[in-house]
Write an enzyme that holds these catalytic residues in place. Structure first.
Site, mmCIF file in Angstrom:
data_model
loop_
_atom_site.group_PDB
_atom_site.id
_atom_site.type_symbol
_atom_site.label_atom_id
_atom_site.label_comp_id
_atom_site.label_asym_id
_atom_site.label_seq_id
_atom_site.Cartn_x
_atom_site.Cartn_y
_atom_site.Cartn_z
ATOM 1 N N GLY A 95 0.829 -1.207 0.000
ATOM 2 C CA GLY A 95 0.000 0.000 0.000
ATOM 3 C C GLY A 95 0.858 1.250 0.000
ATOM 4 O O GLY A 95 1.837 1.336 -0.744
ATOM 5 N N GLU B 158 19.164 -5.904 -23.679
ATOM 6 C CA GLU B 158 19.633 -7.251 -24.085
ATOM 7 C C GLU B 158 18.493 -8.072 -24.694
ATOM 8 O O GLU B 158 18.478 -9.296 -24.607
ATOM 9 C CB GLU B 158 20.254 -8.009 -22.908
ATOM 10 C CG GLU B 158 21.427 -7.313 -22.272
ATOM 11 C CD GLU B 158 22.498 -6.954 -23.287
ATOM 12 O OE1 GLU B 158 22.716 -5.748 -23.525
ATOM 13 O OE2 GLU B 158 23.096 -7.864 -23.869
HETATM 14 C C1 LIG Z 1 18.088 2.193 -19.687
HETATM 15 C C2 LIG Z 1 18.464 1.515 -20.952
HETATM 16 C C3 LIG Z 1 19.749 1.062 -21.125
HETATM 17 C C4 LIG Z 1 20.138 0.454 -22.330
HETATM 18 N N1 LIG Z 1 21.428 0.021 -22.479
HETATM 19 C C5 LIG Z 1 21.821 -0.420 -23.696
HETATM 20 C C6 LIG Z 1 23.207 -0.763 -23.922
HETATM 21 O O1 LIG Z 1 24.048 -0.742 -23.014
HETATM 22 N N2 LIG Z 1 23.573 -1.089 -25.181
HETATM 23 C C7 LIG Z 1 22.686 -1.154 -26.215
HETATM 24 O O2 LIG Z 1 23.081 -1.449 -27.323
HETATM 25 N N3 LIG Z 1 21.359 -0.861 -26.025
HETATM 26 C C8 LIG Z 1 20.927 -0.503 -24.792
HETATM 27 N N4 LIG Z 1 19.606 -0.205 -24.588
HETATM 28 C C9 LIG Z 1 18.683 -0.291 -25.705
HETATM 29 C C10 LIG Z 1 17.805 -1.517 -25.633
HETATM 30 O O3 LIG Z 1 18.555 -2.684 -25.855
HETATM 31 C C11 LIG Z 1 16.680 -1.336 -26.655
HETATM 32 O O4 LIG Z 1 15.851 -0.287 -26.168
HETATM 33 C C12 LIG Z 1 15.869 -2.581 -26.878
HETATM 34 O O5 LIG Z 1 16.644 -3.563 -27.516
HETATM 35 C C13 LIG Z 1 14.616 -2.328 -27.716
HETATM 36 O O6 LIG Z 1 14.947 -1.658 -28.887
HETATM 37 P P1 LIG Z 1 14.184 -0.311 -29.282
HETATM 38 O O7 LIG Z 1 14.236 0.615 -28.121
HETATM 39 O O8 LIG Z 1 14.703 0.189 -30.574
HETATM 40 O O9 LIG Z 1 12.679 -0.736 -29.444
HETATM 41 P P2 LIG Z 1 11.968 -1.379 -30.722
HETATM 42 O O10 LIG Z 1 12.816 -2.421 -31.336
HETATM 43 O O11 LIG Z 1 11.513 -0.256 -31.582
HETATM 44 O O12 LIG Z 1 10.714 -2.076 -30.022
HETATM 45 C C14 LIG Z 1 9.615 -1.305 -29.507
HETATM 46 C C15 LIG Z 1 8.603 -2.323 -28.948
HETATM 47 O O13 LIG Z 1 8.200 -3.236 -29.992
HETATM 48 C C16 LIG Z 1 8.445 -4.591 -29.616
HETATM 49 N N5 LIG Z 1 8.885 -5.356 -30.765
HETATM 50 C C17 LIG Z 1 9.907 -5.064 -31.617
HETATM 51 N N6 LIG Z 1 10.018 -6.019 -32.565
HETATM 52 C C18 LIG Z 1 9.055 -6.937 -32.319
HETATM 53 C C19 LIG Z 1 8.671 -8.161 -32.926
HETATM 54 N N7 LIG Z 1 9.302 -8.633 -33.999
HETATM 55 N N8 LIG Z 1 7.628 -8.833 -32.394
HETATM 56 C C20 LIG Z 1 6.960 -8.368 -31.287
HETATM 57 N N9 LIG Z 1 7.292 -7.213 -30.672
HETATM 58 C C21 LIG Z 1 8.332 -6.517 -31.162
HETATM 59 C C22 LIG Z 1 9.551 -4.494 -28.562
HETATM 60 O O14 LIG Z 1 9.516 -5.611 -27.718
HETATM 61 C C23 LIG Z 1 9.202 -3.210 -27.847
HETATM 62 O O15 LIG Z 1 8.221 -3.459 -26.878
HETATM 63 C C24 LIG Z 1 19.191 0.330 -23.379
HETATM 64 C C25 LIG Z 1 17.872 0.769 -23.188
HETATM 65 C C26 LIG Z 1 17.503 1.345 -21.999
HETATM 66 C C27 LIG Z 1 16.082 1.794 -21.822
#
Ligand SMILES: Cc1cc2nc3c(=O)[nH]c(=O)nc-3n(C[C@H](O)[C@H](O)[C@H](O)COP(=O)(O)OP(=O)(O)OC[C@H]3O[C@@H](n4cnc5c(N)ncnc54)[C@H](O)[C@@H]3O)c2cc1C
Length: 398
Positions: free
Chosen positions: A351, A375
């Site tokens: 809560g 990741e």
């Molecule tokens: C705090 C933080 C730290 C990070 N650190 C790192 C780092 O050290 N190095 C690094 O390289 N990156 C890092 N990232 C990036 C992170 O790995 C990406 O944000 C993540 O892989 C998703 O990629 P995107 O943001 O481009 O989202 P998108 O790929 O655009 O996805 C957006 C949404 O759509 C969904 N989606 C995408 N494709 C599909 C599919 N084929 N089927 C169903 N759903 C799907 C995803 O699950 C997500 O919910 C970090 C992100 C954050 C928030």
């Protein structure tokens, strides 16, 4: 046969880290949550420990090892790393990521580097840069380029959301050798801080893990020695991309362990707070005789155990030289999702105490979200798992 027994060595590491995180991290967690981008200097003492235990301890010739019975070889770098990650994340996920010494790039180096490269880079505090403005979940869409020029690669491109990107010593950068050759041309490169043409462009302001720096990095005609390409430099149409993707087999269980540690922290806090109010779990009672709160606590406890077993299976496989791609994704999918569900449930059960900034549970709810994102998001883990189980390629299920 998988051996799930916690060895004395792992137990000692966990006990030591538990004491340190309790005494050093927990007291400063709120301050650095409220002071994003201030470097937590109290963590400097952790650097050597991180280097020794979390990705800094690969044994020489690991890849060539054969004929060792699984039980004898049970404890390797992966098992020790996840045990440490769980305990540090129990202290604080953001501060854990802010610790100098070992970043996600170190897990990449551990997975892909040759022994010679491991000697050079294994002890450098390394971030990992895959994500770009136009490429996240689909890592094969990387557009950063690496062009061979004499004895050097020349890198050009932009990476976003790089954890430890500002405070690290080096970054493992994913770039393509040839955009026309698709996934097989993507390789990872170690770029050291201070290399001309490499700069930190900006720092993100975030919802959680605010003690950890998350940076945009720019590479403009950035020249690095050609030996900084990790692993095989050849573009091999068959299986070329698998080399860099192997990184995730190491990092996904690590992130899963962070989700487990954070969720366990919230569970223990909630259980203890409820105990003070006279609410205890009576495990020996039948379900029909348990209260709703008891059932919730048992549900959390059981899921924490499942998370742990999936993580231990994935790292046991890694430590014993087995391909763990499916199991690494399973551990991350489970821990990413249930880590969040558990912390949210704790906030619900507590809560106002759960939502108040007087305690850390609301912060853990914000912090743990990221473990289901980076990741590979929850959805991407499910895709990997489905493809592996069904034997489908990317062309059949995407
Ligand atoms: C705090 C933080 C730290 C990070 N650190 C790192 C780092 O050290 N190095 C690094 O390289 N990156 C890092 N990232 C990036 C992170 O790995 C990406 O944000 C993540 O892989 C998703 O990629 P995107 O943001 O481009 O989202 P998108 O790929 O655009 O996805 C957006 C949404 O759509 C969904 N989606 C995408 N494709 C599909 C599919 N084929 N089927 C169903 N759903 C799907 C995803 O699950 C997500 O919910 C970090 C992100 C954050 C928030």
């Amino acid at each position: 046969m998988i051996n799930f027994e916690t060895t004395e060595m792992v137990k000692q590491i966990k006990d030591m880290l538990h004491g340190m995180t309790k005494d050093i991290m927990r007291p400063i967690a709120r301050y650095y949550d409220e002071h994003e981008h201030v470097r937590p200097k109290e963590l400097d003492a952790f650097g050597p420990i991180m280097q020794a235990g979390m990705g800094g301890g690969r044994k020489k010739g690991k890849k060539e090892k054969k004929g060792i019975t699984q039980t004898e070889d049970r404890i390797g770098t992966a098992a020790i790393s996840v045990a440490g990650a769980e305990e540090l994340a129990w202290g604080d996920v953001g501060l854990m990521l802010a610790m100098p010494g070992s970043g996600l790039g170190n897990a990449a180096i551990d997975a892909v580097a040759t022994d010679e490269q491991y000697e050079r880079f294994g002890k450098k505090y390394s971030a990992m840069a895959i994500t770009e403005p136009g490429c996240g979940s689909d890592a094969s869409a990387v557009t950063t380029t690496a062009v061979l020029d004499g004895d050097e690669y020349v890198l050009n491109g932009e990476k976003i959301f790089v954890t430890d990107g500002d405070r690290c010593d080096a970054v493992v950068v994913w770039a393509t050798l040839d955009k026309t050759k698709g996934r097989a041309a993507i390789k990872s490169f170690v770029v050291e801080k201070g290399t001309p043409g490499f700069r930190v462009e900006k720092l993100e302001k975030k919802c959680g893990i605010r003690a950890s720096d998350t940076a945009t990095l720019v590479f403009e005609d950035c020249r690095i020695p050609k030996d900084n390409l990790l692993g095989d430099p050849e573009i091999r149409p068959e299986g070329g991309f698998k080399g860099v993707m192997k990184t995730f087999d190491n990092t996904r269980p690590l992130v899963a362990a962070m989700a487990l540690g954070c969720a366990r922290a919230a569970f223990e806090f909630t259980r203890d707070a409820l105990e003070k109010e006279g609410i205890e779990v009576r495990y020996d009672r039948g379900m029909s005789k348990q209260s709703a709160i008891e059932k919730d606590l048992i549900w959390m406890d059981a899921n924490l155990e499942v998370m742990r077993l999936l993580i231990e299976r994935a790292v046991w496989m890694a430590d014993n030289g087995r391909s763990n791609n499916l199991e690494a994704s399973m551990s991350k999918a489970k821990a990413g999702k249930y880590g969040n569900l558990i912390v949210q449930k704790c906030v619900e059960l507590l809560g106002p105490i759960g939502y108040s900034q007087k305690y850390l549970v609301e912060k853990w709810m914000r912090d743990n979200k990221v473990n289901d994102i980076y990741e590979g998001t929850q959805q991407i883990q499910m895709l990997v798992i489905a493809r592996r189980i069904l034997g489908y390629g990317r062309d059949m299920l995407s």
